[in-house]
Design an enzyme around this catalytic site. Sequence first.
Site, PDB file in Angstrom:
ATOM      1  N   ASP A   1      -3.635  -0.995   2.155  1.00  0.00           N
ATOM      2  CA  ASP A   1      -4.019   0.463   2.043  1.00  0.00           C
ATOM      3  C   ASP A   1      -3.683   1.126   3.420  1.00  0.00           C
ATOM      4  OD1 ASP A   1      -4.992   3.028   1.456  1.00  0.00           O
ATOM      5  OD2 ASP A   1      -6.664   2.246   0.249  1.00  0.00           O
TER       6      ASP A   1
HETATM    7  C1  BGC Z   1      -6.180   5.668   0.098  1.00  0.00           C
HETATM    8  C2  BGC Z   1      -4.927   5.108  -0.691  1.00  0.00           C
HETATM    9  C3  BGC Z   1      -3.843   5.976  -0.485  1.00  0.00           C
HETATM   10  C4  BGC Z   1      -3.571   6.048   1.039  1.00  0.00           C
HETATM   11  C5  BGC Z   1      -2.305   6.805   1.399  1.00  0.00           C
HETATM   12  C6  BGC Z   1      -6.020   5.912   1.412  1.00  0.00           C
HETATM   13  O1  BGC Z   1      -6.976   6.324   1.883  1.00  0.00           O
HETATM   14  O2  BGC Z   1      -7.230   4.765  -0.330  1.00  0.00           O
HETATM   15  O3  BGC Z   1      -5.149   5.496  -2.493  1.00  0.00           O
HETATM   16  O4  BGC Z   1      -2.383   5.738  -1.212  1.00  0.00           O
HETATM   17  O5  BGC Z   1      -4.694   6.650   1.650  1.00  0.00           O
HETATM   18  O6  BGC Z   1      -2.778   8.076   1.363  1.00  0.00           O
END
Ligand code: BGC
Length: 787
Positions: free
Chosen positions: A225
């Site tokens: 993530d």
């Molecule tokens: C989220 C993800 C997301 C990523 C990129 C994170 O804060 O948990 O689901 O894909 O950001 O935006």
Amino acid sequence: MDEAKLRSLVAKLTVADKARLLTGADFWSLPPMSQIGLRSLVFSDGPNGVRGTVWDERDTSLLLPVASALAATWDRAAARTVGELFGDEARRRGVHVVLAPTVNVHRSPFGGRHFENFSEDPLLIAEVGAEVVAGIQSRGVAATPKHYVANDSETERLSYDAVIDEQTLREVYLKPFERIIAKSSPWALMAAYNSVNGHTMTENSLLVNDILKGEWGWDGVLVSDWLATRSLRAAALGGLDLAMPGPKSPWSGGKLAEAVEQGEVPEEVLDDKVLRVLRLAARVGAFEDPVVEGGPPEQARPVIRSLAAQGFVLLRNEVVDSAPMLPIDPKVAKLAVIGDSAMVPAVQGGGSSHVSPPHVITPLEGLRAALPEADVVYQRGVRHRRLLDVVPRAEIFDPAGEGDGIRVEYLDGAGQVLSSELRGTERLVWLGGLPSGTKSLRLRGNLVAEVGEHVFGVNGTGHFRVEVSGREVLAADVTSVDGIDDPLGDMVEPPEQRFDVVLVESDLDGTGRAALTVEFTPQSLDMLVAVGIGHRTQEWDDASQLAAALAVARESDVAVVVVGTNDEVESEGRDRTSLDLPGAQNELVRRVAAVNPRTVVVVNAASPVVMPWVGEVPAVLWTWFGSQEYGDALADVLLGLVEPGGRLPTTFPAELADVPVPLPAVQPVDGELHYSEGSLIGYRAYADRGVRPAFHFGHGLGYTTWDYVEAVADGDVVRVKLCNTGDRPGREVVQVYAVEPFRLAGFAVVAAEAGAEVSVVVDVEPGGEFVVGRSAGDLRISATGTS
Ligand code: BGC
């Protein structure tokens, strides 16, 4: 490209290049490796659409119903279609890897990303998720089921340690991933921010090396993530393949290469990660010339409209004056439409899943278009958002004369304008930071305004200076709301500074416009910058608005009240703290229903709310966050052109006290979040305790009725015969539950003409006894032949 070829390409790269490939070159893409013909791989969020690499209202993407709405169709074909639309959108936007679907679990209705997830049931999550993955990948684009694993709530999401016993972990939380991998082989997966049983998921060797890559034999790329990678060696050895975003990560700047050179990370470990990335690249065509596919998204509009309607759940539909309240007679003469959400509906939740849709059809617009002969009167009723309304774009103009909108200037440290552009009036967000060299922003617009009192608001974290027609009206530091420790904090819960301005004659130019200038120096320029301007002419007065709403309700043939939550309440980065509708919406419903017995309540929310008035209104239609075509889909269903096809993918509690995993259970204590309820979440918990929810898992009415005639279990199928006993064609979701332990065992969708009998074959895991019915609480018949 076969494995041998991929391995030979890995062998052509130096350790330095191999290590460089494993962190983003920037926020959304990997570095190209021209020596092996590899182009840059591009990633994009997210589960309601494919945003692309910028967050910009001018760069639009199709906005589909949110994940819970899709799961409410219980329809594998619908999920496949959604995946295909995502795949097409990704191709059109030059994206190779879509960061979706989100397949965590509705463990608690308080979970902030509930809307972004499918269901409380692992089988339903897996079946819908697998089709979305297959649909995306059928277009040569990688899907990325996320967040592996146990990212089921948001409080302290970056750091909590989910403490889960092995059986629960496997049966409930790992199961969607396991089944999706078995059915659709996703080419990527995202490792969650949180820990499970003491190890953060970007370093969790047991769950990644042993289970995901070992036991399940998965050959894809595990991407962190965003900003979830905290270590060099432990992450590298723990099975993580890609540390995103870049350019800075614990692996970047030669650090991972050095660890390999020094023997701290074996080169085979590095090579395996690179092989996985190259395999993914081959699958998405990143070794070939780019093909940009135009694909007119306009063609998707009727598809999205029908998907939205298919997920709407008719919770209640009582008889009024000898006929069910819904559908509404299309010959209705006077219709009152009431509610903030009818004019400003929530069509998506807060956080990274956001996309900028080409348009949003509001409920009011949809109903007006569908009822050209009727007198459709609107009253807003009560407000329910924390932030002030944005200025309508049609009411603010570019000082440089290019039309409506706000002029945004990017300034360097010396206050010189680096560039400028005309933007819309919604909150502006730069995920991944401002254009290079930018230290502050200046927003300017000429606002159509009247002499008198106004309330303005600016939201964002940093220093603001505001001028109205050359007068300074605000100079203040605005700081974050307490308790948000999140990379997306500014977007999720922006602080708002309000201030009053009295406009006098000399503030307005010859065309009646006041010059508004907002200077904003963000507190942090790193991960995310967000800024917004709100405005209203006078204090909102709920009491007089409510009175006006009651007046139109009283004199109309039917009152449609649209209530709901919004993206402030349902958002990534924070859990909900209440299951009530925000603001005075409960009172609005009750008062309208009291003056008009023909009241239909439309709920525009994506996670369960407590509806204390539910027994006082004849019809309740649950419509989720319903996509860019929301209003048209709603009119289709309310007027009976289309049947509301949805069934709840999650249980709706009658009272707060009944919720099996209540608010404290999503709030970590000393960093730990104990999943002590085991597998007793959702309907399993209600059944176990004998508590009746407001609406059962699987519940949803249609515009016809069904008789369950016969069910026969035969190995791994249950054959069900049923009859459409109503007077119009209908669609039914046949649900098969195992009796002991009580679990959804399989489901299938079937359609039949009025009066017709149909048979359907439902796949199940063999063994035990099965019962068949319309919901977890409306079981009609037992399957014969079960052992
Ligand atoms: C989220 C993800 C997301 C990523 C990129 C994170 O804060 O948990 O689901 O894909 O950001 O935006």
